[in-house]
Every structure is written in C-alpha cells, then in structure tokens.
Design a protein around this motif. Sequence first.
Motif, mmCIF file in Angstrom:
data_model
loop_
_atom_site.group_PDB
_atom_site.id
_atom_site.type_symbol
_atom_site.label_atom_id
_atom_site.label_comp_id
_atom_site.label_asym_id
_atom_site.label_seq_id
_atom_site.Cartn_x
_atom_site.Cartn_y
_atom_site.Cartn_z
ATOM 1 N N SER A 1 -10.911 93.413 42.439
ATOM 2 C CA SER A 1 -9.983 92.420 42.995
ATOM 3 C C SER A 1 -8.708 93.080 43.509
ATOM 4 C CB SER A 1 -9.641 91.371 41.933
ATOM 5 O OG SER A 1 -8.956 91.968 40.829
ATOM 6 N N ALA B 1 -7.067 85.382 48.022
ATOM 7 C CA ALA B 1 -6.498 84.086 47.667
ATOM 8 C C ALA B 1 -7.565 82.994 47.679
ATOM 9 C CB ALA B 1 -5.376 83.736 48.637
ATOM 10 N N LEU B 2 -8.581 83.147 48.525
ATOM 11 C CA LEU B 2 -9.614 82.119 48.651
ATOM 12 C C LEU B 2 -10.737 82.268 47.621
ATOM 13 C CD1 LEU B 2 -10.000 81.959 52.550
ATOM 14 C CD2 LEU B 2 -8.945 80.255 51.053
ATOM 15 N N PRO C 1 -10.945 83.127 44.283
ATOM 16 C CA PRO C 1 -10.862 82.412 42.999
ATOM 17 C C PRO C 1 -11.044 80.904 43.144
ATOM 18 C CG PRO C 1 -9.102 84.036 43.195
ATOM 19 C CD PRO C 1 -9.741 83.925 44.535
ATOM 20 N N THR C 2 -10.460 80.322 44.207
ATOM 21 C CA THR C 2 -10.623 78.891 44.432
ATOM 22 C C THR C 2 -12.073 78.541 44.720
ATOM 23 O OG1 THR C 2 -8.385 78.766 45.333
ATOM 24 C CG2 THR C 2 -9.852 76.936 45.825
ATOM 25 N N ALA C 3 -12.709 79.357 45.553
ATOM 26 C CA ALA C 3 -14.112 79.117 45.879
ATOM 27 C C ALA C 3 -15.001 79.261 44.646
ATOM 28 C CB ALA C 3 -14.566 80.092 46.964
ATOM 29 N N LEU D 1 -14.142 78.695 41.499
ATOM 30 C CA LEU D 1 -13.950 77.519 40.654
ATOM 31 C C LEU D 1 -14.682 76.310 41.221
ATOM 32 C CD1 LEU D 1 -10.180 77.813 39.684
ATOM 33 C CD2 LEU D 1 -12.151 78.055 38.170
ATOM 34 N N LEU D 2 -14.566 76.100 42.535
ATOM 35 C CA LEU D 2 -15.260 74.979 43.164
ATOM 36 C C LEU D 2 -16.772 75.109 42.990
ATOM 37 C CD1 LEU D 2 -13.238 74.534 46.489
ATOM 38 C CD2 LEU D 2 -13.305 72.980 44.540
ATOM 39 N N SER E 1 -18.898 72.539 40.813
ATOM 40 C CA SER E 1 -19.891 71.815 41.608
ATOM 41 C C SER E 1 -21.278 71.969 41.002
ATOM 42 C CB SER E 1 -19.882 72.325 43.050
ATOM 43 O OG SER E 1 -18.645 72.079 43.665
#
Length: 249
Positions: free
Chosen positions: A163, A175-176, A178-180, A182-183, A187
């Motif tokens: 990372s 930046a994207l 970790p969000t992806a 989690l989603l 999901s």
Amino acid sequence: MPYQAILLTRDPGSTDIWAIANSPILWICALGVFAVIFLQTILYMRAARKVAPGIDMPIAEVKESFRAGAVASIGPSLAVVIVAVSLLALFGTPAVLVRIGLIGSAATETASAGIAASTMGAELGGPDYTQQVFAVAFLAMSLSGGMWMLATLILTPVLKRGSATLAKRNPAAMALIPTAALLGAFSMLTIAETGKSGTHIIIVCISAAVMGLCLLISHLLAARWLKEWALGIAILVSLFAAYLIQSGS
C-alpha cells in the motif's frame, strides 16, 4: 492446548461435557484473552490521543471518533451475542468467550469443530458427544480461529509495504481501493443473506432504507450524532422488523 490436558483427571468416554467445558483452565484462558483485548484497547486509545496533535486533529474530534466507534459497535455486537448464545449449549461459556474474543468466523470455526467431531464418528451435541469429542472439536475450532490471527500477523506487513508503494505511485488509486474493498466485502455479505428467503430480502431492504434515511436526515439537519447512531438504529429496526415478520407468519 492438547486435548489430553483438558481431559486430565476426567473420563474421556463420559457424555458429561460440562465437567470439562467449565473447567478452571478454560476460564483462565478466556479471561486472559479479554485481558489482552482490554489492554490493546487502552494502548490504541492512548496512541490515538498522542499522535492526534501531529496530524492537526483536535482532541474533540478524537473523542467524537471514539464515541462513533463505540456506538457503531452496538449493532454488530448484538449479532455476536445471538451467535454466542446459540453456541453455549455445544461448547460452554469459556470456550464461547474465547471464540468471540478473537478474530475469526463463528460459522467457519463451528464447521471445523463439526468436521473434527465427525472424524471421531460423533456429532456436535449428539448422544455420542463425549468429553473426548468435545476436546478434539474445541481444539479444531481454536486452531481454525488461530490461523486467522496468524494470517493477519504475517500478511499485514506485506500489504502495508504494498500500500505504501501504491500510495507513492498512484495516490488516487490508494484512496479508492480501501473504499472499494469495504463495499465489496459488505456487498458479498448482503447478497449471501438475500438468497436465504423472502424475509431476508425484506430485512435487507428495510435496513438499507433506515440507514439511508438516517444519513439523509443527518445531512439535512446537520445532526452529526445521527450519523454516528445510524448503524445501530438500522440494525435494531431490522431486528424488530424481523421479529414482527416471523411472529406474523
């Protein structure tokens, strides 16, 4: 621990598993696990307070983060409690406390215990569920949970280096990701539930609607506290809705 240690001075062929399920050595292990958890929590909180000024984070925001984390943990903790209660009849209080106090999956570890019991020609909670079978099943469950922790210990430094390299080369991607992740994780968990029954689909929709409504109201009224409570409210409303649906069917 070796299952022989658990069965010391006991009758391996006895079906009275409570004679060993609540043994002092297991209680000591369970209390030791929670003592480590409390110590880690204190250390992390102190570390967060110490580094906050270095990143220009006011102490008020640190306290708000602690409060948000505490509130958000209420909902998921209810699910853990439900799982723990269902496992008490099979493994006893100390074993269940050790299991829920460590990283892992109740479903995976229970499956491991079931496979271990089946290799001895027994079934969890069945008439042939002897002290020896309990010890073997508990050991298998503990090893299964322990591997999660070992994998985390080994892979975390590797992923950290990766990372850091990615953050230097492409900060936007870092930046994207970790969000992806989690989603994707949440999901997957949600989709897995929707296939079980129509009730599960309804509950998923209700929880999503309540969560979205809480976030919308929080944004419109600038009520930051509602954003902190949104997850807990969504879970409580969903549990109540599930109870009404099941009781009415």
